[in-house]
Write an enzyme that holds these catalytic residues in place. Sequence first.
Site, PDB file in Angstrom:
ATOM      1  N   ARG A  42      11.735  -4.992   4.899  1.00  0.00           N
ATOM      2  CA  ARG A  42      11.364  -3.595   4.559  1.00  0.00           C
ATOM      3  C   ARG A  42      12.320  -2.599   5.220  1.00  0.00           C
ATOM      4  O   ARG A  42      12.713  -2.757   6.372  1.00  0.00           O
ATOM      5  CB  ARG A  42       9.936  -3.326   5.029  1.00  0.00           C
TER       6      ARG A  42
ATOM      7  N   ARG B 287      11.517  -0.643  10.688  1.00  0.00           N
ATOM      8  CA  ARG B 287      10.471  -0.380  11.677  1.00  0.00           C
ATOM      9  C   ARG B 287      10.556  -1.386  12.820  1.00  0.00           C
ATOM     10  O   ARG B 287      10.800  -2.568  12.581  1.00  0.00           O
ATOM     11  CB  ARG B 287       9.091  -0.491  11.009  1.00  0.00           C
TER      12      ARG B 287
ATOM     13  N   LYS C   5       0.833  -1.216   0.000  1.00  0.00           N
ATOM     14  CA  LYS C   5       0.000   0.000   0.000  1.00  0.00           C
ATOM     15  C   LYS C   5       0.867   1.266   0.000  1.00  0.00           C
ATOM     16  O   LYS C   5       0.650   2.174  -0.793  1.00  0.00           O
ATOM     17  CB  LYS C   5      -0.935  -0.005   1.225  1.00  0.00           C
TER      18      LYS C   5
ATOM     19  N   ARG D 127       0.375  -8.921  13.812  1.00  0.00           N
ATOM     20  CA  ARG D 127      -0.250  -7.948  12.897  1.00  0.00           C
ATOM     21  C   ARG D 127      -1.083  -8.668  11.839  1.00  0.00           C
ATOM     22  O   ARG D 127      -2.156  -8.206  11.465  1.00  0.00           O
ATOM     23  CB  ARG D 127       0.834  -7.072  12.262  1.00  0.00           C
TER      24      ARG D 127
ATOM     25  N   ARG E  14      -9.661   0.002   9.181  1.00  0.00           N
ATOM     26  CA  ARG E  14      -9.156  -1.348   9.473  1.00  0.00           C
ATOM     27  C   ARG E  14     -10.156  -2.157  10.271  1.00  0.00           C
ATOM     28  O   ARG E  14      -9.851  -3.312  10.614  1.00  0.00           O
ATOM     29  CB  ARG E  14      -7.855  -1.243  10.264  1.00  0.00           C
TER      30      ARG E  14
HETATM   31  P1  ADP Z   1       2.212  -1.887   3.217  1.00  0.00           P
HETATM   32  O1  ADP Z   1       2.220  -0.378   3.150  1.00  0.00           O
HETATM   33  O2  ADP Z   1       0.993  -2.479   2.559  1.00  0.00           O
HETATM   34  O3  ADP Z   1       2.414  -2.418   4.601  1.00  0.00           O
HETATM   35  P2  ADP Z   1       4.741  -1.665   1.778  1.00  0.00           P
HETATM   36  O4  ADP Z   1       4.396  -0.822   0.609  1.00  0.00           O
HETATM   37  O5  ADP Z   1       5.501  -0.999   2.870  1.00  0.00           O
HETATM   38  O6  ADP Z   1       3.435  -2.420   2.357  1.00  0.00           O
HETATM   39  O7  ADP Z   1       5.546  -2.932   1.226  1.00  0.00           O
HETATM   40  C1  ADP Z   1       6.075  -3.912   2.124  1.00  0.00           C
HETATM   41  C2  ADP Z   1       7.447  -4.352   1.635  1.00  0.00           C
HETATM   42  O8  ADP Z   1       7.288  -5.084   0.413  1.00  0.00           O
HETATM   43  C3  ADP Z   1       8.398  -3.205   1.330  1.00  0.00           C
HETATM   44  O9  ADP Z   1       9.695  -3.585   1.709  1.00  0.00           O
HETATM   45  C4  ADP Z   1       8.298  -3.033  -0.191  1.00  0.00           C
HETATM   46  O10 ADP Z   1       9.510  -2.542  -0.758  1.00  0.00           O
HETATM   47  C5  ADP Z   1       7.998  -4.449  -0.660  1.00  0.00           C
HETATM   48  N1  ADP Z   1       7.115  -4.482  -1.822  1.00  0.00           N
HETATM   49  C6  ADP Z   1       6.049  -3.683  -2.073  1.00  0.00           C
HETATM   50  N2  ADP Z   1       5.450  -4.013  -3.232  1.00  0.00           N
HETATM   51  C7  ADP Z   1       6.150  -5.085  -3.720  1.00  0.00           C
HETATM   52  C8  ADP Z   1       6.035  -5.893  -4.900  1.00  0.00           C
HETATM   53  N3  ADP Z   1       5.054  -5.670  -5.796  1.00  0.00           N
HETATM   54  N4  ADP Z   1       6.931  -6.875  -5.072  1.00  0.00           N
HETATM   55  C9  ADP Z   1       7.915  -7.104  -4.152  1.00  0.00           C
HETATM   56  N5  ADP Z   1       8.079  -6.380  -3.037  1.00  0.00           N
HETATM   57  C10 ADP Z   1       7.213  -5.368  -2.816  1.00  0.00           C
HETATM   58  P1  AMP Z   2       0.879   0.446   9.260  1.00  0.00           P
HETATM   59  O1  AMP Z   2       1.940   1.509   9.096  1.00  0.00           O
HETATM   60  O2  AMP Z   2      -0.327   0.706   8.422  1.00  0.00           O
HETATM   61  O3  AMP Z   2       1.451  -0.942   9.090  1.00  0.00           O
HETATM   62  O4  AMP Z   2       0.378   0.547  10.767  1.00  0.00           O
HETATM   63  C1  AMP Z   2       1.282   0.372  11.864  1.00  0.00           C
HETATM   64  C2  AMP Z   2       0.504   0.208  13.158  1.00  0.00           C
HETATM   65  O5  AMP Z   2      -0.257   1.405  13.449  1.00  0.00           O
HETATM   66  C3  AMP Z   2      -0.545  -0.909  13.172  1.00  0.00           C
HETATM   67  O6  AMP Z   2       0.031  -2.175  13.466  1.00  0.00           O
HETATM   68  C4  AMP Z   2      -1.483  -0.429  14.276  1.00  0.00           C
HETATM   69  O7  AMP Z   2      -0.925  -0.638  15.564  1.00  0.00           O
HETATM   70  C5  AMP Z   2      -1.515   1.072  14.031  1.00  0.00           C
HETATM   71  N1  AMP Z   2      -2.579   1.454  13.078  1.00  0.00           N
HETATM   72  C6  AMP Z   2      -2.410   1.981  11.830  1.00  0.00           C
HETATM   73  N2  AMP Z   2      -3.597   2.213  11.241  1.00  0.00           N
HETATM   74  C7  AMP Z   2      -4.544   1.806  12.118  1.00  0.00           C
HETATM   75  C8  AMP Z   2      -5.970   1.762  12.104  1.00  0.00           C
HETATM   76  N3  AMP Z   2      -6.682   2.179  11.028  1.00  0.00           N
HETATM   77  N4  AMP Z   2      -6.612   1.281  13.202  1.00  0.00           N
HETATM   78  C9  AMP Z   2      -5.937   0.871  14.284  1.00  0.00           C
HETATM   79  N5  AMP Z   2      -4.592   0.868  14.369  1.00  0.00           N
HETATM   80  C10 AMP Z   2      -3.892   1.327  13.302  1.00  0.00           C
END
Ligand code: ADP
Ligand code: AMP
Length: 217
Positions: free
Chosen positions: A127, A160, A13, A171, A88
Amino acid sequence: MNVIFMGPPGAGKGTQAESIVNEFQIPHISTGDAFRLAMKQGTALGLEAKKYVDQGLLVSDEITIGIVKERLQLPDCKSGFLLDGFPRTIEQAEALDKIMDSLGSSIDHVINLHVDRSLLLARLTGRRICRSCGATYHVLFNPPHTENVCDKCSGELYQRSDDTEEKVGTRLDEYLNKTAPLLSYYRNKGNLREVNGEQEIGTVAAQISLLLRGQAK
Ligand code: ADP
Ligand code: AMP
């Protein structure tokens, strides 16, 4: 254009948001980023959020909805926004509907990035994020040109604290129990679009762009 990105943690995302907000010139609203900023600043919100974020649990609906409600009222959201990581829970989705009603607006597109659970652990533990501009990388799947240095701004990359194997498990369980049921919520409303998030980053971006432009089904 008002858009929601859905999908489990690690689905891509944030990665996709980087190009979409650039292309459509809309603000990127990530509740996860908002909580991390508040935690870094040590505000009352940050201290409260930390109790949950550090364990991989969802922050309470009341707090999360309050943040989004305030954010969506700011002037830069008038011509659209991209919500990443919100809603969520069903309660958050219902609250969002009410907020949109009160603003005389509605959600145009809900994009669900589908990625099999078996791929998510590797994505999340590998990541890396830029401390300065927030750009997202992956040590194997999307590495920066120079190790630990952001391609875009030369900032330092970090991992992170919730991207550990143990917290990822919690998660993903939170996602399955509380967030996955939202897919039928939006499917029933008729504005859910599915994208295969297992494809290459550029392919996923191109498909999302076509969907948002109304040029694909
Ligand atoms: P989210 O925001 O949904 O938690 P991220 O965009 O941070 O996910 O992506 C999670 C990890 O996967 C990051 O390290 C990113 O670089 C990698 N990633 C994202 N999209 C792809 C893809 N299409 N193929 C391989 N790796 C990806
Ligand atoms: P994310 O960066 O989206 O992976 O979110 C990191 C953390 O923030 C999650 O594991 C939750 O602890 C909190 N968080 C983010 N968005 C929400 C949401 N919409 N509702 C509740 N907790 C959230």
